[in-house]
Design a protein around this motif. Structure first.
Motif, PDB file in Angstrom:
ATOM      1  N   THR A   1      60.173  76.812 -29.461  1.00  0.00           N
ATOM      2  CA  THR A   1      59.162  75.761 -29.304  1.00  0.00           C
ATOM      3  C   THR A   1      59.346  74.903 -28.067  1.00  0.00           C
ATOM      4  O   THR A   1      58.419  74.228 -27.653  1.00  0.00           O
TER       5      THR A   1
ATOM      6  N   GLY B   1      61.528  70.069 -32.273  1.00  0.00           N
ATOM      7  CA  GLY B   1      60.440  69.405 -31.546  1.00  0.00           C
ATOM      8  C   GLY B   1      60.757  67.963 -31.197  1.00  0.00           C
ATOM      9  O   GLY B   1      60.212  67.414 -30.231  1.00  0.00           O
TER      10      GLY B   1
ATOM     11  N   ASP C   1      56.877  70.798 -24.838  1.00  0.00           N
ATOM     12  CA  ASP C   1      56.538  71.438 -26.104  1.00  0.00           C
ATOM     13  C   ASP C   1      55.622  72.620 -25.772  1.00  0.00           C
ATOM     14  O   ASP C   1      54.517  72.435 -25.267  1.00  0.00           O
TER      15      ASP C   1
ATOM     16  N   ASP D   1      53.843  74.451 -27.446  1.00  0.00           N
ATOM     17  CA  ASP D   1      52.574  74.447 -28.160  1.00  0.00           C
ATOM     18  C   ASP D   1      51.550  73.533 -27.480  1.00  0.00           C
ATOM     19  O   ASP D   1      50.351  73.805 -27.495  1.00  0.00           O
TER      20      ASP D   1
ATOM     21  N   ARG E   1      48.127  67.335 -30.797  1.00  0.00           N
ATOM     22  CA  ARG E   1      49.568  67.091 -30.918  1.00  0.00           C
ATOM     23  C   ARG E   1      49.808  66.164 -32.099  1.00  0.00           C
ATOM     24  O   ARG E   1      49.019  65.257 -32.354  1.00  0.00           O
TER      25      ARG E   1
ATOM     26  N   ASP F   1      59.547  70.444 -37.657  1.00  0.00           N
ATOM     27  CA  ASP F   1      58.595  71.309 -36.956  1.00  0.00           C
ATOM     28  C   ASP F   1      57.526  71.865 -37.900  1.00  0.00           C
ATOM     29  O   ASP F   1      56.432  72.203 -37.462  1.00  0.00           O
TER      30      ASP F   1
ATOM     31  N   ARG G   1      55.058  69.192 -37.636  1.00  0.00           N
ATOM     32  CA  ARG G   1      54.581  69.034 -36.256  1.00  0.00           C
ATOM     33  C   ARG G   1      53.582  70.130 -35.866  1.00  0.00           C
ATOM     34  O   ARG G   1      52.616  69.884 -35.150  1.00  0.00           O
ATOM     35  N   TYR G   2      53.857  71.343 -36.326  1.00  0.00           N
ATOM     36  CA  TYR G   2      52.963  72.443 -35.939  1.00  0.00           C
ATOM     37  C   TYR G   2      52.125  72.947 -37.116  1.00  0.00           C
ATOM     38  O   TYR G   2      51.436  73.957 -36.991  1.00  0.00           O
TER      39      TYR G   2
ATOM     40  N   LYS H   1      47.461  73.644 -37.788  1.00  0.00           N
ATOM     41  CA  LYS H   1      46.547  74.578 -37.134  1.00  0.00           C
ATOM     42  C   LYS H   1      45.382  74.999 -38.024  1.00  0.00           C
ATOM     43  O   LYS H   1      44.307  75.350 -37.534  1.00  0.00           O
TER      44      LYS H   1
END
Ligand code: SF4
Ligand code: SF4
Ligand code: FES
Length: 540
Positions: free
Chosen positions: A150, A202, A215, A217, A254, A270, A273-274, A277
């Protein structure tokens, strides 16, 4: 109590407080620039950006004696009689020299660097740097290497504050990052074959005061000044970390942790954080539908306009007979309360149950206490309290499904809102005898296919309301983005079904809930940004 003098101002420090020069200056309303110090990690005093004048006041004579040399404020405790000067010419000159030194070796990448707009090197240069550049500009070299899945490192941008290294040693406890080489050749790196792949990785991007850690992403997807930042709460697990949602025109780019000493301090994992989506997934449901009788005994799906939905749903439920509502642990407290109130307004004996509570593995605990919970929903506790107080017995999902086999329900409302699959064919088949099945969800599921009213629901970042986390802390938030066209946020729909006047307003509604349900009484005066502990009103 101690008295500390900062730029001539007397500042009080409590007996149980331990503050350094940066923190005491902040209390005095002053900022001491700093790179390497972070309140959550050990002090190394290596960057020298926080240099200030320090001294002591003699309590007998009142005379102030200053140290001849400047001291790093991050490493100087603010004790009784300490004196700090943060704005003298000597201090300003020292800051300018530190900035100049860093910039001699730093590429001027600002036009292409992700950190531009929130970079401390950039900001401090304008505020504290030399008026003129006395060295040559260093051409852009862009030595970039990935540190893990990441995070990517732009080697030349690093100011060697070692925050990222200390984070991996002290917070995640995984120690992947190190300082390689010595002196002017120092670089951040990982040991070959041991990349930075822990679930907290992250955070080092947020920690990095410059654009050295990127980052992957988020890289090059937005300039930070195009985005709006909203305070929210992560729905990834029952820890309920406080977060910032950065979005532009209803698109999330973000998610970052928001400091909250009561929940997540400065960190987030993480997964959270991700894990957003699905919000912009093309699979999102955006068309409200209903099944209509095309010919006797045969149903056919037809589009339902939101303007007509409340009347159509209300009419169907009033004719249905015995009702039940399954309140998802992804609903906010306010939404669960409204849906419960609504079904009870039609059938005072309506059964209330809590939807499936998804558990994945075991809780993952980090050395500093940060925990990723196994329970992957944000508000089981809040919804359970609503069901407990308004429903009588606390009925879980499995109990409710078992009850479906014994008891006939005319109408069942199931709220979903799960980011991934949550119900299988066999369980959905148990709803076959329900005359009016209403399902509200973000994605198709076997239950969605069986519903007589199919209502697209909202994601967490599209809602406003409150969640109660694992430790009974209630946190409120506003919506960060609007839902896709065709989706009506749960709270708004319930508000309309109850024919309440005006617009749905989470904060006002929490006031009402806090007055009615004693478990939420602590939220009555309003919910501060760090949330409230609901246990304060409970007897030991
Ligand atoms: S990569 Fe960033 S956080 Fe790590 S030492 Fe360099 S400047 Fe500091
Ligand atoms: S620990 Fe849980 S609440 Fe916190 S960021 Fe991770 S998934 Fe989200
Ligand atoms: S912040 Fe004090 S020396 Fe770096």
């Amino acid at each position: 109590m101690s008295i500390v003098i900062v730029n001539g101002q007397e500042i009080e420090v409590g007996d149980d407080e331990q503050l350094n020069g940066i923190e005491i200056a902040e209390r005095a309303g002053l900022e001491v620039p700093h790179y390497c110090w972070h309140p959550g990690m050990s002090v190394v005093a290596s960057c020298r950006m926080c240099l200030v004048e320090t001294g002591r006041k003699n309590p007998e004579t009142g005379e102030i004696q200053m140290m001849p040399k400047l001291s790093p404020a991050c490493q100087t405790p603010a004790t009784d009689g300490s004196v700090f000067v943060t704005n003298s010419e000597k201090v300003k000159q020292a800051r300018a020299m530190v900035e100049e030194d860093l910039l001699i070796r730093h590429p001027i990448d600002c036009p292409i660097c992700d950190k531009a707009g929130e970079c401390r090197l950039q900001d401090y240069h304008f505020e504290h740097g030399q008026g003129e550049r006395r060295a040559d500009l260093k051409p852009f070299t862009s030595r970039r290497r990935p540190l893990g899945e990441t995070v990517t490192l732009f080697v030349d941008r690093c100011v060697m504050c070692t925050r990222c290294v200390r984070f991996c040693r002290e917070i995640s406890g995984t120690s992947e990052l190190m300082v390689a080489n010595r002196g002017a050749h120092e670089e951040i790196d990982v040991f070959p074959g041991f990349p930075l792949n822990n679930k907290m990785s992250g955070n080092v991007v947020d920690l990095c005061p410059v654009g050295a850690l990127g980052d992957k992403d988020f890289l090059y997807s937005q300039r930070v000044w195009f985005m709006q930042t909203h305070d929210h709460v992560c729905d990834g697990c029952s820890t309920g970390c406080s977060i910032h949602v950065d979005e532009n025109q209803d698109h999330v780019y973000r998610i970052r942790p928001r400091e909250n000493p009561e929940v997540n301090e400065w960190w987030m994992c993480d997964d959270g954080r991700y894990g957003w989506k699905h919000v912009h997934s093309p699979e999102r449901l955006t068309e409200p539908m209903r099944q209509i009788a095309a010919e006797p005994g045969k149903l056919q799906p037809a589009r339902l306009e939101w303007s007509q939905a409340p009347d159509a749903i209300d009419g169907a439920l009033r004719k249905a007979g015995r009702l039940a509502a399954v309140l998802s642990p992804h609903l906010t407290v306010e939404e669960a309360y409204l849906l419960a109130k609504y079904v009870r307004s039609i059938d005072p004996q309506a059964v209330l149950a809590v939807g499936p509570v998804v558990q994945v593995g075991e809780p993952e605990k980090y050395p500093n206490g940060f925990t990723i919970q196994a329970e992957k929903c944000p508000n089981r506790r809040g919804v359970e309290t609503i069901v407990n107080r308004l429903g009588g017995e606390l009925l879980g999902w499995d109990d409710f499904v078992a009850r479906l086999e014994k008891e006939t329900f005319g109408g069942v409302w199931v709220s979903g809102g799960y980011p991934s699959a949550w119900i299988d064919e066999a369980t959905a088949a148990k709803f076959a005898n329900v005359k009016t099945l209403i399902v509200q969800d973000m994605f198709r599921s076997p239950l969605w296919e069986k519903a007589h009213f199919q209502l697209p629901g909202a994601a967490s970042v599209e809602r406003e309301g409150s969640y109660v986390n694992h430790h009974q802390r209630l946190q409120s938030f506003g919506w960060a983005i609007r839902p896709p066209a065709g989706v009506m946020v749960e709270g708004r729909l319930y508000w309309r079904l109850l024919q309440r006047p005006g617009m749905y307003n989470g904060a006002q509604l929490m006031g009402e809930i806090a007055r009615e349900i004693v478990d939420f009484a602590a939220a009555a005066p309003g919910v501060p940004p760090n949330g409230v502990d609901l246990r304060v009103n409970q007897l030991a």
